[in-house]
Every structure is written in structure tokens, then in C-alpha cells.
Design a protein around this motif. Structure first.
Motif, PDB file in Angstrom:
ATOM      1  N   GLY A 101       0.823  -1.204   0.000  1.00 14.17           N
ATOM      2  CA  GLY A 101       0.000   0.000   0.000  1.00 14.17           C
ATOM      3  C   GLY A 101       0.856   1.252   0.000  1.00 14.17           C
ATOM      4  N   VAL A 102       0.332   2.292  -0.622  1.00 16.08           N
ATOM      5  CA  VAL A 102       1.069   3.551  -0.756  1.00 16.08           C
ATOM      6  C   VAL A 102       0.149   4.697  -0.377  1.00 16.08           C
ATOM      7  CG1 VAL A 102       2.255   5.112  -2.348  1.00 16.08           C
ATOM      8  CG2 VAL A 102       2.575   2.645  -2.557  1.00 16.08           C
ATOM      9  N   TYR A 124       6.025  13.400   0.783  1.00 17.31           N
ATOM     10  CA  TYR A 124       6.340  12.284   1.674  1.00 17.31           C
ATOM     11  C   TYR A 124       5.724  11.026   1.079  1.00 17.31           C
ATOM     12  CZ  TYR A 124       7.454  15.935   5.060  1.00 17.31           C
ATOM     13  OH  TYR A 124       7.989  17.027   5.692  1.00 17.31           O
ATOM     14  N   LEU A 125       6.577  10.070   0.723  1.00 20.62           N
ATOM     15  CA  LEU A 125       6.138   8.818   0.109  1.00 20.62           C
ATOM     16  C   LEU A 125       6.231   7.704   1.147  1.00 20.62           C
ATOM     17  CD1 LEU A 125       5.249   7.308  -2.458  1.00 20.62           C
ATOM     18  CD2 LEU A 125       7.682   7.005  -2.995  1.00 20.62           C
ATOM     19  N   ARG A 126       5.091   7.066   1.419  1.00 18.19           N
ATOM     20  CA  ARG A 126       5.040   6.031   2.454  1.00 18.19           C
ATOM     21  C   ARG A 126       4.577   4.710   1.841  1.00 18.19           C
ATOM     22  NH1 ARG A 126       2.188  10.474   4.832  1.00 18.19           N
ATOM     23  NH2 ARG A 126       3.520  11.646   6.292  1.00 18.19           N
ATOM     24  N   HIS A 127       5.255   3.620   2.247  1.00 15.60           N
ATOM     25  CA  HIS A 127       4.935   2.277   1.785  1.00 15.60           C
ATOM     26  C   HIS A 127       4.507   1.423   2.982  1.00 15.60           C
ATOM     27  CE1 HIS A 127       8.081   4.092  -0.696  1.00 15.60           C
ATOM     28  NE2 HIS A 127       7.614   3.430  -1.733  1.00 15.60           N
ATOM     29  N   TYR A 128       3.556   0.544   2.743  1.00 17.15           N
ATOM     30  CA  TYR A 128       3.057  -0.365   3.794  1.00 17.15           C
ATOM     31  C   TYR A 128       3.054  -1.781   3.243  1.00 17.15           C
ATOM     32  CZ  TYR A 128       1.216   4.043   5.713  1.00 17.15           C
ATOM     33  OH  TYR A 128       1.066   5.326   6.181  1.00 17.15           O
ATOM     34  N   TRP A 129       3.672  -2.701   3.950  1.00 18.95           N
ATOM     35  CA  TRP A 129       3.623  -4.111   3.584  1.00 18.95           C
ATOM     36  C   TRP A 129       3.913  -4.948   4.835  1.00 18.95           C
ATOM     37  CZ3 TRP A 129       7.934  -1.187   2.899  1.00 18.95           C
ATOM     38  CH2 TRP A 129       9.142  -1.712   3.309  1.00 18.95           C
ATOM     39  N   VAL A 187       5.353  -3.392   8.183  1.00 20.85           N
ATOM     40  CA  VAL A 187       6.441  -2.432   7.989  1.00 20.85           C
ATOM     41  C   VAL A 187       5.869  -1.142   7.408  1.00 20.85           C
ATOM     42  CG1 VAL A 187       8.682  -2.000   6.919  1.00 20.85           C
ATOM     43  CG2 VAL A 187       8.047  -4.331   7.586  1.00 20.85           C
ATOM     44  N   LEU A 188       6.333  -0.024   7.926  1.00 20.24           N
ATOM     45  CA  LEU A 188       6.076   1.301   7.350  1.00 20.24           C
ATOM     46  C   LEU A 188       7.413   1.881   6.938  1.00 20.24           C
ATOM     47  CD1 LEU A 188       4.634   3.959   6.697  1.00 20.24           C
ATOM     48  CD2 LEU A 188       4.757   4.530   9.144  1.00 20.24           C
ATOM     49  N   TYR A 189       7.504   2.216   5.648  1.00 27.24           N
ATOM     50  CA  TYR A 189       8.738   2.772   5.089  1.00 27.24           C
ATOM     51  C   TYR A 189       8.393   4.135   4.501  1.00 27.24           C
ATOM     52  CZ  TYR A 189      12.680   3.269   1.843  1.00 27.24           C
ATOM     53  OH  TYR A 189      13.761   3.730   1.149  1.00 27.24           O
ATOM     54  N   LYS A 232      -3.438   2.936  -0.524  1.00 23.04           N
ATOM     55  CA  LYS A 232      -3.821   2.320   0.743  1.00 23.04           C
ATOM     56  C   LYS A 232      -5.250   2.672   1.147  1.00 23.04           C
ATOM     57  CE  LYS A 232      -2.022   1.518   5.388  1.00 23.04           C
ATOM     58  NZ  LYS A 232      -3.274   1.784   6.124  1.00 23.04           N
ATOM     59  N   ASN A 233      -5.650   3.928   0.953  1.00 19.66           N
ATOM     60  CA  ASN A 233      -6.985   4.368   1.366  1.00 19.66           C
ATOM     61  C   ASN A 233      -7.748   5.038   0.227  1.00 19.66           C
ATOM     62  OD1 ASN A 233      -6.593   3.607   4.156  1.00 19.66           O
ATOM     63  ND2 ASN A 233      -5.287   5.422   4.374  1.00 19.66           N
ATOM     64  N   GLY A 234      -7.512   4.611  -0.991  1.00 20.49           N
ATOM     65  CA  GLY A 234      -8.215   5.208  -2.125  1.00 20.49           C
ATOM     66  C   GLY A 234      -7.799   6.656  -2.326  1.00 20.49           C
TER      67      GLY A 234
END
Length: 478
Positions: A101-102, A124-129, A187-189, A232-234
């Protein structure tokens, strides 16, 4: 012979005794040094004895607090078992695609360049996996946060910006990278990036245009079979700062989309889009381009009210307006890309230039016709006798061509094309005396040459045509 042997034996005994005495002396000195080192010097013995007596009397013993920085704590790599796994492979390798997710928070939209057709954005670019290899035991279920040093040791998504020209991760005062790991392996990156990306712009309606640009995010190596990239949230995954503003544009809308991108050699990839719509502010161009061009056109009309014989006044006025319009056109095109189609501002400027140029041609026509008419008038005066001191001449209307029959017959002349009688007027007098008893015959011909007719019509035609052009132009492009 016996004496010699006795002497040798005596020397041997002496040497043996000297060696034994030397060894005894060395052993005794070493024992003394050991005792001194064990017991210490006299002051040291006294301090130890005093300390022992104080301890026997029950005084408190002051101990040094342990150095917690040197305590054997567990390393984060050991807690996350970094060395036990191969992080060169994605999580769940060989299984279904890992969902990543982004979400994005736009910090600023720095600049829009029409010449380079690009934009610069800081975000700010955030990745979720989830990576189960990073799970760790925790009694309070608290996450662990790390900086960029751990990122190089684990697997992270290989995101890149499609059609980007330049991009970098901020590194003041250190790399703006954050990694947060939950006990269950989530993980949050997050990282702070500035990117300059291409934006295909259409300038056919410039400066009354609206541009739509997009920032595209995609995995470089993993196809949709290995990595499923999604918002991640539309639409709520995109956040913007309300203070974002641009000098030339009004930001109308930010929204997100997701599409598939196909490459013939590698396959299908998930691609995320950050779309934003920009509407250009027109007021700047009204002040810098449209108003000056309109004033130059209106200034060229002033020559219609200047005497046609004032050549030094009308010619420089026309040339000045033409050169000013050329300068305005050059200045506008210098700040624009060299596109192969006509822009809206080009239409307005070139039509204005044509109006200014036609005003110069109008005076050229007026000057030429004035010269021709004066030449005809001069020839006409040369054909008629001088009429001096003749009372009350009768006017006669006529054009530039006449004959003796027209002069002999008194009356009003009307030209064949139906022009007004005040078009051309010349006063002529013919007198002939026939002896003393002859009555005087007076012949008067009046003709007025009005070379201002073109100027009169231009005073109406030019402003009317320009106003009509402005109505059509602003109704189409506004």
C-alpha cells in the motif's frame, strides 16, 4: 701433576659457589618485589587499613553506578534476525504477489515550467507491507523505529517515478528516511523526496488554458505477479497542504488513479497516478500582454485625426506602434516553448499587429491620393483664366474632369458615381468683355477636393472591427 689437578678442582669449586650465590640473591630480590606489590606502599596500606576499619564500624560503602551504555544489550539485528534470512528475495517468494500500500502527502508544488514542460514537487512517500521475517517477540506490542541505516539490510519495494527528470531524497541533517516495524512484521517505510517530472502541456489556449499533470509511481523490477501496488486508502491516500499555491496557477484538484502499464519485454506492472489540475491566472497576462497590445492599436488610430499633410507626425507614429507590437510578440514567445501550433495569445497579438500595420498603410493610401488630387487640381487651374475682383461668383459643382461646354452652362454639377457635392470644389471665374457695350459674362465654377474621406471612414471602421474581434475572441477562449 697432582698439584695441577687440585688447582683445577679449586677453581671449579669457586666458580660453582659464585653461581649459587648469584641465584640466591636474585631469588630473594624477586620475592621482595612480589611482597611489595602485594602489600602496596605504606600509605596505600594505611588507606586500606582505615577503609577496613570503617567498614567494620558499619559505615556505608559508596559503589559506582553501572554504565548502561556499556551493558550487553541485544542488537536490533539480532532481535529482528536479520542474519537468519535472505532479504534479497521479496517476502513470500514463490507465492502470491505481496500487496504494497502507498499513501502520499504533498508538501509543496515548487514550480511549473512551460519552457521545459515539467513540474517540481516535494512529497512524503510512504509504503506499507508485511514481512514475517521481521516479526519479533514483544510483551507490550510496541513497534520499533529505525533510520535509513537498517533499510539497506532488509527488503524494501523498488519504487521509481515514471517520466522523472531529476529526483533526490533529502539528506539534511541526515537521510530523511524512516522505517517502523510492528511485532507481527508489518512495515512502514517513509521517505521525503523532491522529484521533477515531465508534464505534457497543451498551449493552444494559452494563457487562458488549463493544464493537467500527473506524477506516476511504479515498481521497477517486480511485475503484478510479484508485487501488487495499490493506494492504501483510495483517494484519501493523497493529502495536500492547504498552503500550497503557485504564482501563475490556481490548483483546482488533486486525485489518484491506478492503471496497468505494459512493457513488451518484461510484462505488466501496477502504476499509481497522482493527478492535479492547474488553471492559469489571466490577470498577469492582461497587464503584461493584452493591455499593452490594445493600447498600441488604439494609439495607431490617433493618426486618423492628424492632418494628412503632417507627414513627420503620422509616419513616426505608425512606425513606433509597429515596432512596439513586434517587441511584445517577441517577448511573449521568448518565455514559451517552440510549439508548432498557434496559441490563443498569438491570435490576439498578430491580429493587433495587422490592425497597426493597416493604419500605416491607410496613411500611405491617403498620402498617395492627396498627391494625385493635388496634381489634378493644379492641371485644372492651369486650364482656367484668372478670375480676379469678380463679384458674387456662382458655384458650380464638378469633378476633376470638365470641358468648355460644362463651363458655359451655369448650374450645379453632380458626379456620375453619386458622390456628395462637397467632395471636390474649386472656384473658377471666367470673364469676357465684348467692347464697351458688351455685358460681362461671368462664369464661376467651384470644386472642393476632400481627401479626408478615407480618414473619416477609418475612424469608424478600425475601432468597430477591433471591438468585434475582441468580442469574438473572448467569447471563444474565456
Amino acid at each position: 701433576m697432582l698439584t695441577v689437578h687440585k688447582m683445577h678442582f679449586s677453581i671449579f669449586l669457586l666458580l660453582w659457589g659464585w653461581v649459587l650465590s648469584t641465584e640466591c640473591r636474585t631469588h630473594r630480590q624477586g620475592k621482595e618485589i612480589h611482597e611489595v606489590y602485594k602489600k602496596g606502599s605504606r600509605p596505600q596500606r594505611q588507606r586500606r587499613e582505615a577503609h577496613g576499619e570503617a567498614h567494620k564500624q558499619g559505615s556505608p560503602i559508596l559503589k559506582r553506578s553501572p554504565d548502561i551504555t556499556k551493558s550487553p544489550l541485544t542488537k536490533s539485528e539480532q532481535l529482528l534476525r536479520i542474519d537468519d534470512h535472505d532479504f534479497s528475495m521479496r517476502p513470500g517468494f514463490g507465492g502470491p504477489a505481496i500487496p504494497v500500500g502507498v499513501d502520499v502527502q504533498v508538501e509543496s508544488l515548487d514550480s511549473i515550467s512551460e519552457v521545459d514542460m515539467d513540474f517540481t514537487m516535494t512529497l512524503y512517500l510512504r509504503h506499507y507491507w508485511k514481512d514475517e521475517r521481521l516479526s519479533f517477540p514483544s510483551t507490550n506490542n510496541q513497534s520499533m523505529t529505525f533510520d535509513g541505516r537498517l533499510v539497506k539490510k532488509i527488503w524494501v519495494p523498488d519504487m521509481f517515478f515514471v517520466h522523472s527528470k531529476r529526483s533526490f531524497i533529502h539528506d539534511t541533517t541526515t537521510d530523511n528516511v524512516m522505517l517502523r516495524v510492528q511485532p507481527d512484521g508489518k512495515v512502514l517505510y517513509s521517505l521525503r523526496v523532491t522529484v521533477t517530472a515531465m508534464c505534457n502541456m497543451d498551449f493552444s489556449r494559452f494563457p487562458l488554458d488549463t493544464q493537467t499533470c500527473s506524477l506516476e509511481i511504479e515498481s521497477y523490477a517486480y511485475t503484478e505477479d510479484d508485487l501488487m501496488l495499490y493506494w492504501k486508502n483510495g483517494n484519501d491516500s493523497l493529502k495536500t497542504d492547504e498552503r500550497i499555491s503557485l504564482s501563475q496557477f490556481l490548483i483546482q484538484e488533486f486525485h489518484t488513479t491506478t492503471k496497468l502499464a505494459f512493457y513488451s519485454s518484461t510484462g505488466w506492472y501496477n502504476r499509481l497516478y497522482i493527478n492535479f489540475t492547474l488553471r492559469r491566472h489571466i490577470f498577469f497576462f492582461l497587464l503584461q500582454t493584452y493591455f499593452p497590445a490594445t493600447l498600441m492599436v488604439m494609439l495607431s488610430w490617433v493618426s486618423f485625426w492628424i492632418d494628412r499633410r503632417a507627414v513627420p507626425a503620422r509616419v513616426p507614429l505608425g512606425i513606433t506602434t509597429v515596432l512596439t507590437m513586434s517587441t511584445i510578440i517577441t517577448g511573449v514567445n521568448a518565455s514559451m516553448p517552440r510549439v508548432s501550433y498557434i496559441k490563443a495569445v498569438d491570435i490576439y497579438l498578430w491580429v493587433s499587429f495587422v490592425f497597426v500595420f493597416l493604419s500605416v498603410l491607410e496613411y500611405a493610401a491617403v498620402n498617395y491620393l492627396t498627391t494625385v488630387q493635388e496634381r489634378k487640381e493644379r492641371k485644372l487651374r492651369d486650364k482656367l483664366p484668372c478670375a480676379c475682383s469678380l463679384p458674387q461668383p456662382r458655384p458650380m459643382m464638378m469633378d476633376g474632369s470638365f470641358n468648355d461646354g460644362d463651363v458655359n452652362e451655369l448650374g450645379h454639377y453632380v458626379s456620375e458615381n453619386g458622390d456628395k457635392p462637397d467632395r471636390m470644389m474649386v472656384q473658377l471665374a471666367l470673364a469676357s468683355e465684348r467692347g464697351s457695350g458688351r455685358r460681362k459674362n461671368q462664369r464661376y465654377v467651384s470644386m472642393r477636393i476632400d481627401t479626408h474621406a478615407i480618414d473619416k471612414y477609418s475612424r469608424i471602421i478600425f475601432p468597430g472591427a477591433y471591438i468585434l474581434f475582441n468580442l469574438i475572441y473572448w467569447s471563444i477562449f474565456s
